[in-house]
Scaffold this active site. Structure first.
Site, PDB file in Angstrom:
ATOM      1  N   PRO A   1       0.849  -1.193   0.000  1.00 45.81           N
ATOM      2  CA  PRO A   1       0.000   0.000   0.000  1.00 45.81           C
ATOM      3  C   PRO A   1       0.880   1.237   0.000  1.00 45.81           C
ATOM      4  O   PRO A   1       1.781   1.372   0.838  1.00 45.81           O
ATOM      5  CB  PRO A   1      -0.796  -0.126   1.305  1.00 45.81           C
TER       6      PRO A   1
ATOM      7  N   GLN B   1      -6.250  -1.427   3.243  1.00 47.09           N
ATOM      8  CA  GLN B   1      -5.483  -1.072   4.435  1.00 47.09           C
ATOM      9  C   GLN B   1      -6.152   0.095   5.144  1.00 47.09           C
ATOM     10  O   GLN B   1      -6.480   1.114   4.526  1.00 47.09           O
ATOM     11  CB  GLN B   1      -4.041  -0.688   4.111  1.00 47.09           C
TER      12      GLN B   1
ATOM     13  N   CYS C   1       3.311   3.071   9.100  1.00 45.32           N
ATOM     14  CA  CYS C   1       3.539   4.359   8.441  1.00 45.32           C
ATOM     15  C   CYS C   1       4.098   5.372   9.434  1.00 45.32           C
ATOM     16  O   CYS C   1       3.536   5.562  10.509  1.00 45.32           O
ATOM     17  CB  CYS C   1       2.235   4.879   7.842  1.00 45.32           C
TER      18      CYS C   1
ATOM     19  N   LYS D   1       0.290  -4.919   9.103  1.00 45.64           N
ATOM     20  CA  LYS D   1       1.580  -4.545   8.529  1.00 45.64           C
ATOM     21  C   LYS D   1       2.295  -3.675   9.551  1.00 45.64           C
ATOM     22  O   LYS D   1       1.745  -2.680  10.020  1.00 45.64           O
ATOM     23  CB  LYS D   1       1.406  -3.778   7.215  1.00 45.64           C
TER      24      LYS D   1
ATOM     25  N   HIS E   1       7.822  -4.776   7.711  1.00 45.28           N
ATOM     26  CA  HIS E   1       8.822  -3.924   7.070  1.00 45.28           C
ATOM     27  C   HIS E   1      10.091  -4.040   7.914  1.00 45.28           C
ATOM     28  O   HIS E   1      10.100  -3.630   9.075  1.00 45.28           O
ATOM     29  CB  HIS E   1       8.323  -2.482   7.017  1.00 45.28           C
TER      30      HIS E   1
ATOM     31  N   GLY F   1      10.496  -4.240   2.359  1.00 48.41           N
ATOM     32  CA  GLY F   1      11.574  -3.283   2.557  1.00 48.41           C
ATOM     33  C   GLY F   1      12.800  -3.587   1.712  1.00 48.41           C
ATOM     34  O   GLY F   1      13.427  -4.630   1.889  1.00 48.41           O
TER      35      GLY F   1
ATOM     36  N   GLY G   1       7.275  -2.676  -2.818  1.00 46.96           N
ATOM     37  CA  GLY G   1       6.655  -1.370  -2.917  1.00 46.96           C
ATOM     38  C   GLY G   1       7.100  -0.596  -4.136  1.00 46.96           C
ATOM     39  O   GLY G   1       6.599  -0.780  -5.239  1.00 46.96           O
ATOM     40  N   ARG G   2       8.092   0.267  -3.958  1.00 43.58           N
ATOM     41  CA  ARG G   2       8.456   1.224  -5.017  1.00 43.58           C
ATOM     42  C   ARG G   2       8.878   0.558  -6.319  1.00 43.58           C
ATOM     43  O   ARG G   2       8.573   1.062  -7.402  1.00 43.58           O
ATOM     44  CB  ARG G   2       9.553   2.154  -4.504  1.00 43.58           C
TER      45      ARG G   2
END
Length: 339
Positions: free
Chosen positions: A25, A78, A108, A147, A179, A220, A242-243
């Site tokens: 997310p 989420q 986050c 998460k 993460h 991560g 993710g990215r």
């Protein structure tokens, strides 16, 4: 660790299987248009929404916040929050939209999240997290997951993470995405928190060995499908990317069904782009704009000849009035002409 949770948390074998690989997310990125594009590349990968706060769900416009395309399944919502009653109500409302999973954000590190006393700061309050997930499970007809980070600030992850997993799993959660970095809530920006704190994959692997009955995914710093395969082979249950999945989606997702799930090969990036055209047309008919979709497609040809032209045309033209599928096809010609 409690072998049998006191609360029944509905589990789906299909969603558990999908969680072998998931797209993280990401705020402002993994909206419904992004997820639709990703789904065209992989039929199997578990997709996550952007985080939506529980107060927004309870008091906001449900359709705007929660609607999505049926083709996105398997898709998880989420939620961010720290009030058990509010989280339970948000979960109840969200379940009416047919999500395959509801996930609580305990990772986050943004200032906005901290001011709301949720996100990574909740690593300091495992008992409250346990209370929150118990309330969510009681209101849900799908699995509730978490998460989290390995710790925050001066916490010792070797002590904090097992205690967190112990208490939250005792409340009924069986699936965690970790993460593998601390979050520094003071001194680092959210962007810096994604890169600067060192990764500790070994700690996450030790947690899987210590808690074999839990489904543990790692997140991560994972930038390739090869790395994901290696982590799965090490004994972890899932990998969340993710990215890299956003900036180079074809590299991650087009081969995922075959390499992660043992299925058939996925489409090429060109095929996925062409398959987006009917979706784009429908969005425009409903009053949308082309760049609301194509901003998520800029990385489709990352690393390939013609990728610069693809990005340039979409960046310069997709925001213009009247821009439509022909703009996408024009950009696509930059790639195909470079072959």
């Amino acid at each position: 660790m409690l072998d049998t949770p006191p609360i029944q948390n509905p589990q789906s074998p299909a969603t558990t299987r999908a969680a072998r690989l998931s797209v993280a997310p990401m705020m402002d990125w993994t909206d419904r248009h992004c997820r639709y594009f990703h789904r065209l590349m992989s039929r199997e990968t578990l997709l996550y929404t952007e985080m939506v706060t529980a107060p927004a769900i309870v008091r906001g416009e449900h359709e705007r916040l929660l609607a999505y395309s049926p083709e996105e399944h398997p898709v998880a919502l989420q939620i961010g929050g720290s009030d058990p009653k509010e989280l339970a109500e948000a979960t109840r409302i969200s379940c009416g939209y047919g999500y395959d999973e509801v996930n609580l954000n305990v990772g986050c590190p943004s200032d906005r999240v901290q001011s709301g006393a949720f996100g990574a700061v909740l690593m300091k309050s495992p008992d409250l997290v346990a209370e929150c997930v118990a309330a969510m499970i009681g209101a849900s007809n799908v699995e509730v997951t978490v998460k989290c980070r390995i710790g925050v600030d001066e916490q010792n992850p070797e002590e904090v993470l097992p205690d967190f997993l112990e208490k939250v799993s005792a409340a009924g959660v069986r699936r965690f995405t970790i993460h593998a970095r601390k979050a520094w809530l003071e001194g680092l920006s959210p962007k810096e928190n994604r890169d600067i704190p060192p990764l500790d994959y070994d700690l996450v692997k030790r947690m899987k060995a210590a808690y074999p009955n839990l489904h543990i995914s790692i997140n991560g710093g994972i930038a390739t499908l090869d790395h994901a395969v290696e982590l799965l082979a090490s004994g972890l249950d899932g990998v969340m990317i993710g990215r890299a999945a956003y900036h180079q989606p074809a590299d991650i997702l087009c081969d995922a069904d075959a390499r992660i799930y043992g299925g058939s090969e996925g489409p090429t990036a060109e095929e996925a782009v062409r398959q987006m055209l009917p979706y784009i047309e429908a969005h425009l008919v409903n009053g949308g704009r082309l760049n609301q979709i194509t901003r998520h497609m800029l990385g489709a040809f990352a690393g390939r000849s013609g990728a610069r032209g693809w990005r340039r045309i979409l960046s310069q033209e997709a925001h213009k009035d009247g821009a439509g599928p022909e703009t996408v096809l024009k950009a696509l010609s930059s790639v195909t002409d470079a072959l």
